[in-house]
Design an enzyme around this catalytic site. Structure first.
Site, PDB file in Angstrom:
ATOM      1  N   MET A  40       0.912  -1.027   0.943  1.00  0.00           N
ATOM      2  CA  MET A  40      -0.203  -0.089  -0.088  1.00  0.00           C
ATOM      3  C   MET A  40       1.202   0.801   0.159  1.00  0.00           C
ATOM      4  SD  MET A  40      -2.667  -1.057   3.162  1.00  0.00           S
ATOM      5  CE  MET A  40      -3.088   0.035   2.665  1.00  0.00           C
ATOM      6  N   ILE A  42       0.801  -5.542   8.448  1.00  0.00           N
ATOM      7  CA  ILE A  42       2.101  -4.889   8.900  1.00  0.00           C
ATOM      8  C   ILE A  42       2.433  -3.486   9.039  1.00  0.00           C
ATOM      9  CG2 ILE A  42       4.369  -5.073   8.067  1.00  0.00           C
ATOM     10  CD1 ILE A  42       3.387  -7.916   6.735  1.00  0.00           C
ATOM     11  N   GLY A  86      -0.677   4.018   4.971  1.00  0.00           N
ATOM     12  CA  GLY A  86       0.223   3.233   3.932  1.00  0.00           C
ATOM     13  C   GLY A  86       0.993   1.317   5.112  1.00  0.00           C
ATOM     14  N   SER A  87       1.788   0.884   3.866  1.00  0.00           N
ATOM     15  CA  SER A  87       2.150  -0.594   4.311  1.00  0.00           C
ATOM     16  C   SER A  87       2.029  -1.546   3.393  1.00  0.00           C
ATOM     17  CB  SER A  87       1.772  -0.301   5.606  1.00  0.00           C
ATOM     18  OG  SER A  87       3.618  -1.038   6.294  1.00  0.00           O
ATOM     19  N   ARG A  88       1.713  -2.208   4.355  1.00  0.00           N
ATOM     20  CA  ARG A  88       1.491  -3.945   3.363  1.00  0.00           C
ATOM     21  C   ARG A  88       0.949  -4.950   3.995  1.00  0.00           C
ATOM     22  NH1 ARG A  88       6.971  -7.792   2.103  1.00  0.00           N
ATOM     23  NH2 ARG A  88       5.937  -9.528   2.613  1.00  0.00           N
TER      24      ARG A  88
END
Length: 219
Positions: A99, A157, A187-189
């Site tokens: 993301m 995550i 964001g991130s994952r």
């Protein structure tokens, strides 16, 4: 489109700070200077940038017991067979979605079912694409079991910038596919661990639309 409740405080604080900065500059500089105009334009841009982080677009979803939908907007960065060590302790098919800051940050339930397992892990803030981010970063682990007895695990995550994971589920909850389960600020994952016989419907680098894109179909 509406704005997510997770952003109300941040948007309000940002607006107050930007207003104070602009008032201060106008007070300190004589009338006619061009700097206040530049600062005003930059302030509007910054505020709109923050607001877009918390947008929640309206989407039409089609629920299916056989399909696993994307839990977030982003880009598919991993499709591989791995050994999942926290819950399954065995081989699974991993699909990971990155993301970016410009993606919608809401997370959705990939299938309908009961939350069999939930755990929050404090941890590091490595960049989201780091190989160890899945096991060492701050994260949550959620396992949903559908009515056919099939279990799907997914993880929120945190990354280097995304240090605020939110979740709205707990063990024992009955959840519906494509409904909101959490939020990752900035964001991130998200990693998913699927049965080995799941038929993957996406490719690496594909863009996903959370709650809509079909990632896989269950046998």
């Amino acid at each position: 489109m509406k704005l997510h409740r997770e952003g109300y405080t941040i948007m309000a604080v940002t607006a107050i700070i930007l207003v104070l900065i602009n008032l201060g500059i106008q007070y300190l500089l004589p009338e006619g200077y061009w700097i206040p105009r530049i600062v005003l334009v930059a302030s509007v841009f910054v505020f709109l940038l923050v607001v877009q982080f918390f947008r929640v677009p309206a989407r039409t979803v089609h629920k299916s017991d056989r399909q696993i939908v994307a839990p977030c907007d982003g880009k598919v960065v991993v499709i591989e067979e791995v050994v999942e060590t926290e819950y399954f302790k065995g081989p699974r098919r991993q699909v990971s979605i990155f993301m970016s800051p410009i993606n919608v940050h809401v997370n959705w339930n990939p299938i309908s079912g009961v939350i069999q397992y939930f755990k929050y892990h404090p941890g590091l803030y490595l960049v989201a694409w780091h190989p160890k981010s899945s096991t060492e970063n701050e994260r949550t682990t959620v396992v949903i079991k559908n009515k056919q007895g099939i279990e799907v695990l997914f993880r929120q995550i945190a990354g280097a910038a995304a240090r605020r994971i939110r979740w709205y589920v707990k063990e024992g909850d009955q959840v519906e596919q494509s409904t909101e389960m959490g939020f990752i600020k900035f964001g991130s994952r998200v990693d998913l661990f699927l049965p080995l016989d799941a038929e993957i419907k996406v490719n690496l680098q594909d863009k996903t639309v959370g709650s809509v894109t079909v990632l896989a179909e269950l046998k």
